[in-house]
Design an enzyme around this catalytic site. Structure first.
Site, PDB file in Angstrom:
ATOM      1  N   LYS A 171       0.830  -1.207   0.000  1.00 13.46           N
ATOM      2  CA  LYS A 171       0.000   0.000   0.000  1.00 13.46           C
ATOM      3  C   LYS A 171       0.865   1.258   0.000  1.00 13.46           C
ATOM      4  O   LYS A 171       0.540   2.246  -0.662  1.00 13.46           O
ATOM      5  CB  LYS A 171      -0.927   0.003   1.218  1.00 13.46           C
ATOM      6  N   LYS A 239       0.071  11.683   5.513  1.00 13.16           N
ATOM      7  CA  LYS A 239       0.435  10.605   6.440  1.00 13.16           C
ATOM      8  C   LYS A 239       1.069   9.433   5.698  1.00 13.16           C
ATOM      9  O   LYS A 239       2.083   8.874   6.133  1.00 13.16           O
ATOM     10  CB  LYS A 239      -0.819  10.156   7.199  1.00 13.16           C
TER      11      LYS A 239
END
Length: 296
Positions: A171, A239
């Site tokens: 990811k 993030k």
């Protein structure tokens, strides 16, 4: 039918939980903002007033939370999943967190007799709503197999990519590629506009060639319309770029283009677009070229 406690019913988690209801499962959801449980209840699920209530009696606990500290708090906090789930419960973490945190949490889960896989997703709000997400799954083969019917209910492309933490690593790579594509698409549109090109026509022909991509298909029109309604927020991509940087440093890998894009994402956030869609990178890049952006 599987009994599922679903924690985190935001832009992504809400539609995913509803798809699990539609697939015939019994879903009890919890969200820190209680009003976000309403769509799940309307779809036939149940609302819980706490994590412990959502987990009570569940065969599977699913998480879709913003960041590593949120996942740690829900799993290992007071009255969290680890303290209240029955032995043998399968924990599916759909969140995007640091790979090392995923591995550590899986060890803590195993020490309590629980099973855990990491299953971060890609596809944004549209993918969640249409159950077309790409899901990269890390964990033991038996646990992934047990989760497969649930993963198939919310995603279209479901791939077991390795042991626990591997899903988060893939990811991170996904987010690196997406951020780079968004930044380059934004640059291309600013470049085309400066030369007076027909932008919709240019996007159409670019989409038919090697420059075509899911990013171009999903984000070009948002940029052309200056519609930065969030499907995936800049705050979250900021993030995620931090996760890429930390994981790359730990592995001794350099990501020079990623570092530049991370700074553009950070600048977009600092300019007040943290809550906007990550296509708002276009506004930052346009501003660097002297275009009026609508910002104060």
């Amino acid at each position: 039918m599987t009994t599922i406690g679903f924690i985190g019913l935001g832009i992504m988690g809400g539609p995913m939980a509803r798809h699990l209801v539609a697939a015939g499962h019994e879903v009890t959801g919890f969200n820190r903002s209680p009003e976000k449980t309403r769509p799940l209840v309307d779809a036939g699920g149940r609302a819980a007033g706490s994590v412990a209530e959502a987990v009570d009696g569940a065969d599977v606990v699913a998480l879709m939370l913003p960041d590593s500290p949120d996942v740690e708090a829900v799993l290992d906090g007071e009255d969290g999943v680890f303290a209240t789930a029955k032995p043998g419960t399968l924990v599916i973490d759909f969140s995007t967190i640091r790979p090392d945190v995923a591995r550590d949490l899986a060890e803590r889960a195993a020490a309590r007799g629980l099973r855990m896989i990491d299953a971060p997703v890609s596809g944004g709000q549209a993918g969640a709503e249409n159950a077309t997400l790409s899901i990269m799954v890390g964990g033991k083969a038996d646990d992934v197999g047990a989760a497969r019917p649930l993963l198939d209910a919310v995603g279209r492309t479901v791939v077991h990519v390795g042991p626990i933490g591997s899903g988060q690593t893939v990811k991170a790579a996904n987010q690196l590629i997406v951020a780079g594509n968004i930044a380059l698409l934004a640059e291309a549109l600013v470049f085309l506009q400066a030369h007076g090109a027909d932008l919709p026509a240019a996007v159409e022909v670019l989409g038919g060639g090697l420059a075509g991509s899911a990013v171009l298909t999903q984000k070009a029109q948002k940029m052309l319309d200056a519609d930065y309604t969030p499907g995936f927020r800049i705050d979250l991509h900021h993030k995620d770029m931090g996760i890429v940087a930390d994981a790359a440093r730990a592995a001794g890998v350099v990501t020079p283009v990623g570092a530049l894009v991370a700074q553009l994402v950070a600048a977009t956030r600092a300019a007040g677009d943290g809550g906007s869609d990550h296509s708002a990178l276009h506004r930052t890049i346009a501003g660097l070229s002297g275009e009026a952006t609508g910002r104060p």
